[in-house]
Design an enzyme around this catalytic site. Structure first.
Site, PDB file in Angstrom:
ATOM      1  N   HIS A 143       3.108  -4.955   0.830  1.00  0.00           N
ATOM      2  CA  HIS A 143       3.754  -6.264   0.863  1.00  0.00           C
ATOM      3  C   HIS A 143       5.088  -6.229   0.117  1.00  0.00           C
ATOM      4  CE1 HIS A 143       1.936  -6.285  -3.126  1.00  0.00           C
ATOM      5  NE2 HIS A 143       2.799  -7.227  -3.453  1.00  0.00           N
ATOM      6  N   HIS A 154      -2.076  -3.475  -1.255  1.00  0.00           N
ATOM      7  CA  HIS A 154      -1.862  -3.938   0.130  1.00  0.00           C
ATOM      8  C   HIS A 154      -0.350  -4.005   0.379  1.00  0.00           C
ATOM      9  CE1 HIS A 154      -3.565  -6.188   3.687  1.00  0.00           C
ATOM     10  NE2 HIS A 154      -2.260  -6.201   3.865  1.00  0.00           N
ATOM     11  N   HIS A 214      -4.919  -2.726   4.878  1.00  0.00           N
ATOM     12  CA  HIS A 214      -4.815  -2.661   3.423  1.00  0.00           C
ATOM     13  C   HIS A 214      -4.278  -1.302   2.956  1.00  0.00           C
ATOM     14  CE1 HIS A 214      -6.099  -3.889  -0.629  1.00  0.00           C
ATOM     15  NE2 HIS A 214      -6.512  -2.644  -0.800  1.00  0.00           N
ATOM     16  N   SER A 219       0.948  -5.550  -8.235  1.00  0.00           N
ATOM     17  CA  SER A 219      -0.393  -6.010  -8.578  1.00  0.00           C
ATOM     18  C   SER A 219      -1.440  -5.669  -7.522  1.00  0.00           C
ATOM     19  CB  SER A 219      -0.352  -7.520  -8.784  1.00  0.00           C
ATOM     20  OG  SER A 219       0.115  -8.157  -7.603  1.00  0.00           O
TER      21      SER A 219
END
Ligand code: H2U
Ligand code: ZN
Length: 347
Positions: A167, A165, A114, A162
């Site tokens: 991505h 983590h 994370h 948002s």
């Protein structure tokens, strides 16, 4: 290139647009909005994160216990499959034009961790991310109804991301979106006019000049483009004339992973925070005519201007007239070039 310290315009040959450069203005005072700095102490695993391995997403689906990258169909996709184009659109007129839009949207997690961002991944882990983007591009581009695959990363709350983590997203669409279409026309026009590829010519000129180069290896070079809009914008260009990620040879995948890690480490080191940006690859459109002039590249558009908390706003003149910048691209490149590639968190 010698420093220019008077107002002038610069031409972006990739989009056929001008940017106003006002170097004399860089020292003006700032009493405006101050951004929050991103958290620096994220846990390795967050039980409330919808991207961490083993966690449940909003839809009730459970993420697998993945160990490298993880790709899934976006649960709130902006584009739906061709079967979604059911209803009838209003008849076209010169004033009111609508057109069907379908596609596939996916989310690609870089790592089960994370708390790790691109510059904190190992070379092997970063290569796995590039290969995932490449495999996804090949898979999506092979679908008849897909005409463009946009791979992008929104990083940081300032950019509307948002979830911290690590991505990225992929939106594959039945149409070629505005920005790639501008670049398609510009690259084809340049090829027709000069008989060479625009970005091959640019690489040759930038390597000769050197003042805008931030990092390079055998296969890729990152520059602050002559026509940059965002203060620390970067353009990452492949040395070989190729048009998409799936065309990269294994050594080039390594080269791309290396350059991505190094430029994002420099970004983080600039203000010693996890540096926000929107980044994305421009690959040639698919399932249409061949784009001979298309040259694979990535853009980094970071919003921060003078510190971790003061951003550039694209408002007023930018919204109503044209983009404007204060810091010259050559000064921005020199600042990024002077930074270490050792991530500040590991020091
Ligand atoms: P950002 O890259 O802007 O943070 O977006 C994350 C994406 O994750 C967003 O497009 C998707 C959102 O639709 N998402 C899911 O697919 N499932 C979830 O459970 C939450 C968010
Ligand atoms: Zn997570």
């Amino acid at each position: 290139m010698t420093q220019l310290d008077f107002p002038h315009r610069r031409w972006n040959p990739l989009t056929s647009e001008w940017v106003l450069v006002s170097p004399h203005r860089a020292r003006r005072p700032w009493l405006g909005q101050v951004e929050k700095t991103p958290p620096d102490n994220l846990p390795q695993y967050d039980p409330t994160c919808y991207l961490c391995p083993g966690n449940t997403r909003n839809t009730g689906q459970v993420n697998p216990p993945y160990s490298q990258t993880f790709t899934f169909d976006n649960d709130f996709a902006a584009l739906l499959g061709p079967e979604s184009a059911q209803g009838e659109l209003p008849p076209e007129s010169p004033l009111f034009r609508a057109s069907p839009a379908s596609g596939i949207c996916r989310v690609v997690c870089f790592s089960p961790r994370h708390d790790l961002t691109l510059p904190e991944l190992s070379q092997i882990e970063a290569e796995a991310v590039i290969r995932t983007w490449s495999d996804q591009t090949a898979e999506l581009a092979a679908k008849d109804f897909i005409h463009y695959v946009q791979v992008f990363e929104n990083k940081g709350a300032v950019m509307g991301c948002s979830n911290p983590h690590p991505h990225s997203q992929i939106w594959a669409s039945s149409y070629v979106p505005n920005e790639p279409q501008k670049e398609r026309d510009a690259q084809a026009g340049y090829l027709k006019q000069h008989g060479h590829c625009l970005l091959c010519d640019l690489m040759e000129a930038e390597h000769k000049d050197g003042s805008r180069i931030v990092a390079q290896n055998d296969h890729f070079t990152a520059i602050v483009p002559f026509w940059a809009i965002w203060p620390f914008e970067l353009l990452v260009v492949s040395h070989r004339h190729c048009a998409s990620l799936p065309e990269l040879a294994p050594a080039e995948v390594s080269g791309l992973a290396d350059i991505m890690r190094r430029v994002t480490a420099r970004y983080d080191n600039l203000f010693e925070i996890s540096f926000p940006y929107s980044m994305g690859f421009h690959q040639q459109p698919c399932n249409g005519q061949a784009d001979e002039g298309w040259h694979l590249h990535a853009h980094f558009y970071p919003p921060l201007l003078r510190s971790a908390t003061v951003r550039k706003f694209m408002v007023g003149y930018e919204m109503l007239a044209m983009p404007q910048r204060d810091l010259t691209p050559e000064t921005a490149a020199a600042r990024l070039r002077d930074l270490s590639e050792v991530h500040y968190k590991t020091k």
